[in-house]
Scaffold this active site. Structure first.
Site, PDB file in Angstrom:
ATOM      1  N   HIS A 254       0.809  -1.227   0.000  1.00  0.00           N
ATOM      2  CA  HIS A 254       0.000   0.000   0.000  1.00  0.00           C
ATOM      3  C   HIS A 254       0.833   1.264   0.000  1.00  0.00           C
ATOM      4  CE1 HIS A 254       0.906  -0.124   4.346  1.00  0.00           C
ATOM      5  NE2 HIS A 254       0.787   1.188   4.272  1.00  0.00           N
TER       6      HIS A 254
HETATM    7  C1  UD1 Z   1      -2.097   5.808   5.121  1.00  0.00           C
HETATM    8  C2  UD1 Z   1      -0.850   6.379   5.791  1.00  0.00           C
HETATM    9  C3  UD1 Z   1       0.245   5.321   5.825  1.00  0.00           C
HETATM   10  C4  UD1 Z   1      -0.259   4.040   6.472  1.00  0.00           C
HETATM   11  C5  UD1 Z   1      -1.542   3.575   5.794  1.00  0.00           C
HETATM   12  C6  UD1 Z   1      -2.103   2.411   6.520  1.00  0.00           C
HETATM   13  C7  UD1 Z   1      -0.495   8.792   5.465  1.00  0.00           C
HETATM   14  C8  UD1 Z   1       0.294   9.819   4.754  1.00  0.00           C
HETATM   15  N1  UD1 Z   1      -0.327   7.519   5.041  1.00  0.00           N
HETATM   16  O1  UD1 Z   1      -1.771   5.505   3.784  1.00  0.00           O
HETATM   17  O2  UD1 Z   1       1.346   5.805   6.569  1.00  0.00           O
HETATM   18  O3  UD1 Z   1       0.731   3.064   6.359  1.00  0.00           O
HETATM   19  O4  UD1 Z   1      -2.509   4.635   5.806  1.00  0.00           O
HETATM   20  O5  UD1 Z   1      -2.991   1.671   5.763  1.00  0.00           O
HETATM   21  O6  UD1 Z   1      -1.230   9.105   6.365  1.00  0.00           O
HETATM   22  N2  UD1 Z   1      -9.018   4.653   0.509  1.00  0.00           N
HETATM   23  C9  UD1 Z   1     -10.248   4.070   0.361  1.00  0.00           C
HETATM   24  N3  UD1 Z   1     -10.898   3.663   1.496  1.00  0.00           N
HETATM   25  C10 UD1 Z   1     -10.403   3.816   2.740  1.00  0.00           C
HETATM   26  C11 UD1 Z   1      -9.154   4.431   2.869  1.00  0.00           C
HETATM   27  C12 UD1 Z   1      -8.464   4.835   1.755  1.00  0.00           C
HETATM   28  O7  UD1 Z   1     -10.752   3.923  -0.741  1.00  0.00           O
HETATM   29  O8  UD1 Z   1     -11.054   3.415   3.721  1.00  0.00           O
HETATM   30  C13 UD1 Z   1      -8.290   5.073  -0.724  1.00  0.00           C
HETATM   31  C14 UD1 Z   1      -8.672   6.471  -1.173  1.00  0.00           C
HETATM   32  O9  UD1 Z   1      -8.615   6.507  -2.558  1.00  0.00           O
HETATM   33  C15 UD1 Z   1      -7.531   7.307  -0.604  1.00  0.00           C
HETATM   34  C16 UD1 Z   1      -6.348   6.353  -0.749  1.00  0.00           C
HETATM   35  O10 UD1 Z   1      -6.893   5.068  -0.469  1.00  0.00           O
HETATM   36  O11 UD1 Z   1      -7.349   8.504  -1.300  1.00  0.00           O
HETATM   37  C17 UD1 Z   1      -5.186   6.632   0.150  1.00  0.00           C
HETATM   38  O12 UD1 Z   1      -5.625   6.715   1.507  1.00  0.00           O
HETATM   39  P1  UD1 Z   1      -4.770   7.574   2.562  1.00  0.00           P
HETATM   40  O13 UD1 Z   1      -5.365   7.437   3.897  1.00  0.00           O
HETATM   41  O14 UD1 Z   1      -4.515   8.955   2.052  1.00  0.00           O
HETATM   42  O15 UD1 Z   1      -3.337   6.901   2.522  1.00  0.00           O
HETATM   43  P2  UD1 Z   1      -2.921   5.380   2.674  1.00  0.00           P
HETATM   44  O16 UD1 Z   1      -2.235   4.976   1.434  1.00  0.00           O
HETATM   45  O17 UD1 Z   1      -4.054   4.566   3.170  1.00  0.00           O
HETATM   46  N1  UDP Z   2      -4.095  -5.552   8.480  1.00  0.00           N
HETATM   47  C1  UDP Z   2      -5.365  -6.093   8.547  1.00  0.00           C
HETATM   48  N2  UDP Z   2      -5.967  -6.495   7.382  1.00  0.00           N
HETATM   49  C2  UDP Z   2      -5.365  -6.390   6.176  1.00  0.00           C
HETATM   50  C3  UDP Z   2      -4.053  -5.844   6.127  1.00  0.00           C
HETATM   51  C4  UDP Z   2      -3.456  -5.415   7.299  1.00  0.00           C
HETATM   52  O1  UDP Z   2      -5.943  -6.220   9.632  1.00  0.00           O
HETATM   53  O2  UDP Z   2      -5.972  -6.776   5.162  1.00  0.00           O
HETATM   54  C5  UDP Z   2      -3.450  -5.115   9.728  1.00  0.00           C
HETATM   55  C6  UDP Z   2      -2.107  -5.733   9.998  1.00  0.00           C
HETATM   56  O3  UDP Z   2      -2.268  -6.988  10.633  1.00  0.00           O
HETATM   57  C7  UDP Z   2      -1.431  -4.694  10.876  1.00  0.00           C
HETATM   58  C8  UDP Z   2      -1.988  -3.387  10.339  1.00  0.00           C
HETATM   59  O4  UDP Z   2      -3.163  -3.723   9.602  1.00  0.00           O
HETATM   60  O5  UDP Z   2      -1.831  -4.839  12.226  1.00  0.00           O
HETATM   61  C9  UDP Z   2      -0.984  -2.751   9.431  1.00  0.00           C
HETATM   62  O6  UDP Z   2      -1.585  -1.684   8.770  1.00  0.00           O
HETATM   63  P1  UDP Z   2      -1.116  -1.175   7.344  1.00  0.00           P
HETATM   64  O7  UDP Z   2      -0.320  -2.214   6.661  1.00  0.00           O
HETATM   65  O8  UDP Z   2      -2.321  -0.666   6.674  1.00  0.00           O
HETATM   66  O9  UDP Z   2      -0.230   0.106   7.718  1.00  0.00           O
HETATM   67  P2  UDP Z   2       1.257   0.344   8.256  1.00  0.00           P
HETATM   68  O10 UDP Z   2       1.510  -0.588   9.377  1.00  0.00           O
HETATM   69  O11 UDP Z   2       2.188   0.159   7.103  1.00  0.00           O
HETATM   70  O12 UDP Z   2       1.253   1.772   8.662  1.00  0.00           O
END
Ligand code: UD1
Ligand code: UDP
Length: 385
Positions: free
Chosen positions: A219
């Site tokens: 991601h």
């Molecule tokens: C964010 C965090 C990242 C973290 C990750 C965990 C920042 C800068 N990044 O990244 O550090 O590791 O969350 O998962 O805060 N979207 C959906 N549904 C949702 C959420 C997101 O469709 O419920 C899509 C949307 O198009 C959105 C994109 O994902 O614009 C990115 O979401 P965003 O929260 O900005 O960043 P992540 O890549 O999720």
């Molecule tokens: N996770 C989850 N379901 C998924 C993928 C990840 O419950 O399909 C959990 C995972 O076990 C961990 C957390 O989400 O506890 C990690 O989040 P993510 O990878 O989104 O973000 P990051 O840790 O890189 O910030």
């Protein structure tokens, strides 16, 4: 009763918050009360609500709507809304987790409103200023009063940056207190590991056998938004899944789903869709994730949390990045940094770890009681306003 305003918003923060909420409910409910703000950064049912239900986290007291807004709009709006809540219901301290934009907005609001900030997962660094997460975590550390680092590496990073180790109370933004305290994610994994197998049927659902599959997640924006990286990663998955007797299960983050429609080459997409060994699913629940981590042969990921969970369950991990904040995993040989530019490097790193699995998984992340320690320190070090 100490009043703490907890800010969460992204999937991993909701999960981390479960450890602290559980510790409060079990041991500190007469001394500390939590008000929870959900910033709405993650909003899909399987990126948010599922964790509140499954991990028994109290319902948020405040919930924002951020869907469809740019990250910059989100940060500004979150900050203003948090400031308004702080003004109407002044807490004794604001608590943030990790390094997301929700962390940043919470830190900005606490600093501007002049309330003490508590940062859980302080001191982690990638030394890569291209990552928004690096800005977020460095800023949160700068303006915190209590900084809880999960690893000795994080704690040492803070010392190197000039945070003093021997300040005396009362603590404040100009007289900070830093801790090495273990990882609340480790607390969670140990707690839920006992029930994950019995409460889920994810292995049966996807016809997976113990140690006969790889668990993958992607991601990180540096991978999802870069066509070369995304195509290299998926090519490597396809090659590994088709040519080894190992399936790959990939619970897909919504960002990756969206970008793979836009950026994956057509012929690669067709091959992915017709491969019976590459199983792409919606994001799974935390208990399902733990069951997958405990039973897989290896993990491939660019997630911070998933790298660590692989380690907790003693599984080798290919990190699809050039650097990691969790350097001890690489230094002890449990994880390899494969980068994401080159499919053949990713494949080679995976085969190497499968053929020579790591043997040592030292206790880098504490004793499973980080949340209890953090709560007791908050109670003794934050003054009631
Ligand atoms: C964010 C965090 C990242 C973290 C990750 C965990 C920042 C800068 N990044 O990244 O550090 O590791 O969350 O998962 O805060 N979207 C959906 N549904 C949702 C959420 C997101 O469709 O419920 C899509 C949307 O198009 C959105 C994109 O994902 O614009 C990115 O979401 P965003 O929260 O900005 O960043 P992540 O890549 O999720
Ligand atoms: N996770 C989850 N379901 C998924 C993928 C990840 O419950 O399909 C959990 C995972 O076990 C961990 C957390 O989400 O506890 C990690 O989040 P993510 O990878 O989104 O973000 P990051 O840790 O890189 O910030």
């Amino acid at each position: 009763m100490l009043k703490i305003l907890t800010i969460i918003g992204a999937r991993p923060q909701i999960i981390k918050a479960a450890a602290i909420s559980r510790a409060i409910q079990k041991n500190f409910s007469t001394k500390m009360h939590e008000l929870i703000i959900h910033t709405g950064q993650h909003y899909d049912e399987n990126m948010s609500q599922i964790f509140f239900d499954e991990l028994e986290i109290p319902r948020p007291d405040f919930m924002f709507e951020m869907k469809g807004k740019t990250p910059e709009e989100q940060i500004t709006e979150m900050q203003l809304k948090i400031e308004s809540i702080i003004a109407h219901q002044p807490p004794d301290a604001v608590l943030v987790y990790g390094d997301t934009n929700s962390t940043y907005a919470g830190a900005l609001a606490a600093e501007k409103s002049k309330f003490p900030l508590i940062h859980i997962e302080a001191g982690l660094r990638s030394w890569n200023n291209d990552m928004p997460e690096e800005r977020n975590r460095v800023y949160a550390d700068r303006v915190s009063t209590l900084l809880f680092s999960p690893t000795i590496t994080g704690y040492n990073n803070l010392i190197q940056e000039g945070f003093p180790t021997h300040n005396n109370p009362p603590y404040s933004i100009t007289n900070q207190k830093i801790y090495h305290c273990g990882d609340v994610m480790f607390d969670n994994s140990m707690h839920f590991s006992k029930i994950a197998d019995s409460k889920t049927n994810v292995l049966e659902k996807y016809h997976l056998e113990n140690e006969k599959f790889i668990l993958a997640t992607i991601h990180r924006n540096t991978n999802t938004d870069n066509p070369n990286h995304l195509n290299a990663i998926f090519s490597a998955f396809l090659e590994i899944a088709n040519n080894n007797s190992l399936k790959i299960i990939l619970p897909l983050h919504p960002r990756t789903k969206k970008m793979s429609h836009e950026l994956l080459k057509d012929d690669l997409n067709q091959k992915i869709n017709s491969s019976p060994n590459l199983i792409i699913t919606e994001p799974v629940s935390f208990l399902e994730m733990i069951a997958l981590e405990k039973n897989c042969a290896l993990v491939m990921t660019d997630s911070g949390g998933v790298q660590k969970e692989a380690f907790y369950f003693q599984k080798p991990c290919v990190v699809l990045r050039k650097e990691t904040e969790w350097t001890e995993l690489v230094n002890c040989g449990a994880a390899t940094l494969s980068g994401a530019e080159d499919a053949s490097r990713i494949i080679q790193a995976t085969l190497n770890l499968l053929n020579h699995p790591p043997k040592k998984f030292p206790q880098f992340f504490g004793d499973g009681k980080a949340a209890e320690f953090i709560c007791s320190e908050i109670i003794s070090k934050i003054n009631k306003a």
